[in-house]
Motif scaffolding. Structure first.
Motif, PDB file in Angstrom:
ATOM      1  N   ILE A 175       0.890  -1.057   0.041  1.00 14.53           N
ATOM      2  CA  ILE A 175      -0.069  -0.222  -0.187  1.00 14.53           C
ATOM      3  C   ILE A 175       0.981   1.169   0.049  1.00 14.53           C
ATOM      4  CG2 ILE A 175      -0.498  -0.188   2.340  1.00 14.53           C
ATOM      5  CD1 ILE A 175      -3.067   1.191   2.380  1.00 14.53           C
ATOM      6  N   GLY A 176       1.843   1.301   0.681  1.00 15.99           N
ATOM      7  CA  GLY A 176       2.651   2.509   0.931  1.00 15.99           C
ATOM      8  C   GLY A 176       3.613   2.708  -0.506  1.00 15.99           C
ATOM      9  N   GLY A 177       4.023   1.778  -0.825  1.00 16.97           N
ATOM     10  CA  GLY A 177       4.951   1.880  -2.202  1.00 16.97           C
ATOM     11  C   GLY A 177       4.017   2.256  -3.311  1.00 16.97           C
ATOM     12  N   THR A 178       2.894   1.787  -3.350  1.00 19.08           N
ATOM     13  CA  THR A 178       1.999   1.965  -4.534  1.00 19.08           C
ATOM     14  C   THR A 178       1.564   3.554  -4.449  1.00 19.08           C
ATOM     15  OG1 THR A 178       1.409  -0.274  -4.883  1.00 19.08           O
ATOM     16  CG2 THR A 178      -0.136   1.339  -5.627  1.00 19.08           C
ATOM     17  N   ILE A 179       0.922   3.823  -3.378  1.00 23.25           N
ATOM     18  CA  ILE A 179       0.578   5.300  -3.029  1.00 23.25           C
ATOM     19  C   ILE A 179       1.553   6.004  -3.302  1.00 23.25           C
ATOM     20  CG2 ILE A 179      -0.574   6.790  -1.532  1.00 23.25           C
ATOM     21  CD1 ILE A 179      -2.128   4.692  -0.284  1.00 23.25           C
ATOM     22  N   LEU A 180       2.934   5.903  -2.955  1.00 23.38           N
ATOM     23  CA  LEU A 180       3.908   6.852  -3.048  1.00 23.38           C
ATOM     24  C   LEU A 180       4.263   7.066  -4.602  1.00 23.38           C
ATOM     25  CD1 LEU A 180       6.192   8.643  -2.089  1.00 23.38           C
ATOM     26  CD2 LEU A 180       7.623   6.571  -1.766  1.00 23.38           C
ATOM     27  N   ALA A 181       4.345   6.208  -5.305  1.00 23.49           N
ATOM     28  CA  ALA A 181       4.583   5.961  -6.696  1.00 23.49           C
ATOM     29  C   ALA A 181       3.577   6.906  -7.653  1.00 23.49           C
ATOM     30  CB  ALA A 181       4.710   4.558  -7.312  1.00 23.49           C
ATOM     31  N   ASN A 182       2.300   6.494  -7.145  1.00 20.21           N
ATOM     32  CA  ASN A 182       1.163   7.125  -7.987  1.00 20.21           C
ATOM     33  C   ASN A 182       1.121   8.640  -7.466  1.00 20.21           C
ATOM     34  OD1 ASN A 182       0.435   5.098  -9.701  1.00 20.21           O
ATOM     35  ND2 ASN A 182      -0.842   4.469  -7.704  1.00 20.21           N
ATOM     36  N   ARG A 183       1.613   9.075  -6.370  1.00 21.82           N
ATOM     37  CA  ARG A 183       1.484  10.605  -5.972  1.00 21.82           C
ATOM     38  C   ARG A 183       2.781  11.180  -6.533  1.00 21.82           C
ATOM     39  NH1 ARG A 183      -1.526  12.845  -2.236  1.00 21.82           N
ATOM     40  NH2 ARG A 183      -0.991  14.769  -1.020  1.00 21.82           N
ATOM     41  N   LEU A 184       3.813  10.576  -6.493  1.00 17.16           N
ATOM     42  CA  LEU A 184       5.016  11.147  -7.236  1.00 17.16           C
ATOM     43  C   LEU A 184       4.830  11.426  -8.717  1.00 17.16           C
ATOM     44  CD1 LEU A 184       7.950   9.236  -5.573  1.00 17.16           C
ATOM     45  CD2 LEU A 184       7.555  11.671  -5.333  1.00 17.16           C
ATOM     46  N   TYR A 209      -6.951  -9.901  -4.758  1.00 15.78           N
ATOM     47  CA  TYR A 209      -5.669  -9.760  -5.631  1.00 15.78           C
ATOM     48  C   TYR A 209      -6.088  -8.757  -6.779  1.00 15.78           C
ATOM     49  CZ  TYR A 209      -2.808 -13.329  -3.172  1.00 15.78           C
ATOM     50  OH  TYR A 209      -2.427 -13.969  -2.118  1.00 15.78           O
ATOM     51  N   ARG A 210      -4.905  -7.866  -6.948  1.00 17.15           N
ATOM     52  CA  ARG A 210      -5.204  -7.276  -8.406  1.00 17.15           C
ATOM     53  C   ARG A 210      -3.647  -7.268  -9.276  1.00 17.15           C
ATOM     54  NH1 ARG A 210      -9.669  -7.338  -7.235  1.00 17.15           N
ATOM     55  NH2 ARG A 210     -11.286  -5.738  -7.140  1.00 17.15           N
ATOM     56  N   ASP A 211      -3.576  -7.156 -10.462  1.00 12.99           N
ATOM     57  CA  ASP A 211      -2.610  -6.841 -11.382  1.00 12.99           C
ATOM     58  C   ASP A 211      -1.921  -5.574 -10.463  1.00 12.99           C
ATOM     59  OD1 ASP A 211      -0.540  -6.477 -13.203  1.00 12.99           O
ATOM     60  OD2 ASP A 211      -1.650  -7.165 -14.939  1.00 12.99           O
ATOM     61  N   GLN A 212      -0.381  -5.916 -10.345  1.00 10.45           N
ATOM     62  CA  GLN A 212       0.235  -4.505  -9.805  1.00 10.45           C
ATOM     63  C   GLN A 212       0.349  -3.634 -11.008  1.00 10.45           C
ATOM     64  OE1 GLN A 212       1.032  -3.644  -6.584  1.00 10.45           O
ATOM     65  NE2 GLN A 212       1.919  -1.716  -7.302  1.00 10.45           N
ATOM     66  N   ARG A 213       0.572  -3.916 -12.020  1.00 10.78           N
ATOM     67  CA  ARG A 213       0.520  -2.830 -13.124  1.00 10.78           C
ATOM     68  C   ARG A 213      -0.516  -1.864 -13.456  1.00 10.78           C
ATOM     69  NH1 ARG A 213       4.434   0.242 -15.168  1.00 10.78           N
ATOM     70  NH2 ARG A 213       2.569   1.526 -14.426  1.00 10.78           N
ATOM     71  N   THR A 214      -1.650  -2.607 -13.177  1.00  4.76           N
ATOM     72  CA  THR A 214      -2.928  -1.757 -13.237  1.00  4.76           C
ATOM     73  C   THR A 214      -3.077  -0.759 -12.233  1.00  4.76           C
ATOM     74  OG1 THR A 214      -4.437  -3.286 -12.014  1.00  4.76           O
ATOM     75  CG2 THR A 214      -4.001  -3.759 -14.690  1.00  4.76           C
ATOM     76  N   LEU A 215      -2.425  -0.938 -11.000  1.00  4.65           N
ATOM     77  CA  LEU A 215      -2.723  -0.359 -10.052  1.00  4.65           C
ATOM     78  C   LEU A 215      -1.882   1.127 -10.015  1.00  4.65           C
ATOM     79  CD1 LEU A 215      -2.814  -2.676  -7.264  1.00  4.65           C
ATOM     80  CD2 LEU A 215      -4.705  -1.501  -8.216  1.00  4.65           C
TER      81      LEU A 215
END
Length: 377
Positions: free
Chosen positions: A10-19, A63-69
Motif C-alpha cells: 500500500i505504501g509503495g504504490t500510493i507513493l509512486a502514484n503521488r510522485l 488480488y489485483r495486477d500491480q501494473r494496473t494499479l
C-alpha cells in the motif's frame, strides 16, 4: 535522476502514484524516472486475509495486477530484492541484476516468523498469509466446540488484529450456535489487553460484556502439539483445542542481510522518515523502527510526507513536510459493528462504542481500497 521504490504494498504504490502527479512535468521532460521494484506482479489486499479465514471473502477478491494499479508513467520491475548497497547507491535483485538510484525508498514491509517459537509453526493457525488463512478457514468450519486460545507475538503488523480476530471469532461462534460450547481465551504479552492503554481499557470492558476470558503477561515460549498445550515464558501452560497465533514479525531478510537494521527494522527519522545517517534513503511503512503501529494507514500517511519532500528535493528545495505519527485503525467487533482508533505521536486514541455506522464506514473503505491506491478518492 532516478527515484527507486522497493516494495509495492500500500505504501509503495500510493507513493509512486503521488510522485507521478507531483513530478508530472519532470517525468514528461525525461528529467526524472520513478521505478517500483516488486517481488510479485500481484498486489495483495492484506486486511482481507482475516476475512478469508472467517469465510467472508474469496482469494480472487484479494488480488489485483500491480501494473494496473500504477500510473502509466511509473516503471514496474519484478524482481525480489536480496541486498541493499547504499554506499554505492544500488539494490541487487534475485535475478542477479543491480539497480542504481539517486533516491531510494525502502517499503519492503514485514514477514511472519513463527519458526522463532518452538512448535508454533507446526501447531498453530494464523491468517497473515493466504495459505495460513485458508487452513484456518477449514479448521473453523470443522470446529464444533472446545477451548480456542488466541496468542500474540510482538511486534506484529495491524495492531488491532488480535482484538479483531477475537471479537469476530466470538461473533462467529454465536451465529453458529456453538458459543455455549466454546471457551475463548485471549492472551497478550504485557500487563493489559493491548499495547495502547486506552485501547486496552476499552477492550477490557468489551471482553467483560461479551464473556471473553483473557490472560496477560503471556509471552509464548513453546507449543506442545502432542498434548495440545501452549507454554508461556512466565511459566503458565494452557491447554487448547484450537490455537490461533499472531506470530512475531521481522523486517525483510534483505535488510538484515545488508546490515541496515536489527531484525529487519531500519532506524528511521521520526518526522522526515529518512534512514538514520543517510540523506538519500527513505523508509516507509512496516519497515521503520518507529514507535508507531505497523498498519496500512501508517504507510498511507507516511507516503504523503515522503512524496512531498522528494518532489521538493528534485526541484532543488528542502524538506517541506513532517510525519506526526498519524495512524487510523478500524476495529471490527462483529459482522455489523465496528469502531476505530485514531492517534499520533502526541495524542492517544479514544475508541468509542462499536456502531453499525462505523461498520458501514469500514465496509466502504474495503470497497474503495483499489481506487485509493491510485489516489482516488
Amino acid at each position: 535522476m532516478r527515484i527507486m521504490i522497493v516494495g509495492a504494498g500500500i505504501g509503495g504504490t500510493i507513493l509512486a502514484n503521488r510522485l507521478a502527479r507531483l513530478l508530472a512535468p519532470e517525468l514528461q521532460r525525461g528529467e526524472v524516472d520513478v521505478v517500483v521494484l516488486s517481488a510479485s506482479p500481484r498486489h495483495l489486499y492484506q486486511p482481507g486475509l482475516l476475512h478469508l479465514a472467517l469465510g467472508q471473502t474469496t482469494v480472487d477478491a484479494l488480488y489485483r495486477d500491480q501494473r494496473t494499479l500504477l500510473d502509466p508513467r511509473i516503471a514496474l520491475l519484478i524482481d525480489e530484492v536480496v541486498a541493499f548497497a547504499p554506499d554505492s547507491k544500488q539494490v541487487r535483485g534475485a535475478s542477479g541484476n543491480a539497480y542504481s538510484y539517486d533516491w531510494l525508498v525502502i517499503a519492503t514491509g514485514s514477514r511472519v516468523t513463527p519458526e522463532e517459537v518452538p512448535g508454533l509453526a507446526e501447531n498453530a493457525h494464523g491468517f497473515y498469509t493466504e495459505a495460513a488463512a485458508l487452513r484456518l478457514a477449514q479448521a473453523l468450519q470443522a470446529f464444533d466446540g472446545g477451548r480456542v486460545v488466541v496468542t500474540t507475538g510482538v511486534p506484529h503488523k495491524c495492531p488491532m488484529a488480535p482484538l479483531e480476530l477475537t471479537f469476530l471469532l466470538q461473533d462467529l461462534f454465536v451465529r453458529r450456535g456453538i458459543a455455549p460450547r466454546v471457551d475463548l481465551l485471549y492472551t497478550y504479552p504485557i500487563g493489559r489487553l493491548h499495547s495502547i492503554e486506552a485501547v486496552a481499557e476499552w477492550a477490557r470492558i468489551e471482553f467483560a460484556r461479551r464473556g471473553v476470558r483473557s490472560a496477560t503477561y503471556f509471552n509464548i515460549a513453546s507449543v506442545d502439539g502432542a498434548t495440545r498445550t501452549v507454554h508461556s515464558e512466565e511459566g503458565l501452560s494452557v491447554d487448547y483445542d484450537l490455537l490461533i497465533a499472531i506470530p512475531p514479525h521481522r523486517g525483510a531478510e534483505a535488510i538484515e542481510r545488508s546490515g541496515l537494521g536489527p531484525r529487519g527494522w531500519v532506524p528511521t527519522h521520526r518526522r522526515l522518515l529518512s534512514m538514520q545517517g543517510r540523506d538519500d534513503v527513505f523508509v516507509l511503512g512496516d519497515t521503520t523502527n518507529l514507535p508507531v503501529s505497523k498498519a496500512g494507514s501508517t504507510a498511507r500517511f507516511q507516503a504523503e510526507v515522503i512524496a512531498a519532500n522528494l518532489a521538493s528535493r528534485v526541484r532543488g528545495g528542502g524538506d517541506t513536510h513532517g510525519y506526526d505519527g498519524k495512524v487510523l485503525c478500524f476495529i471490527e467487533t462483529s459482522r455489523d459493528r465496528a469502531t476505530y482508533a485514531a492517534f499520533n505521536y502526541a495524542e492517544p486514541p479514544r475508541p468509542h462504542a462499536p456502531s453499525r455506522a462505523m461498520h458501514m464506514a469500514k465496509t466502504f473503505y474495503h470497497r474503495l481500497y483499489w481506487s485509493s491506491l491510485r489516489g482516488f478518492p
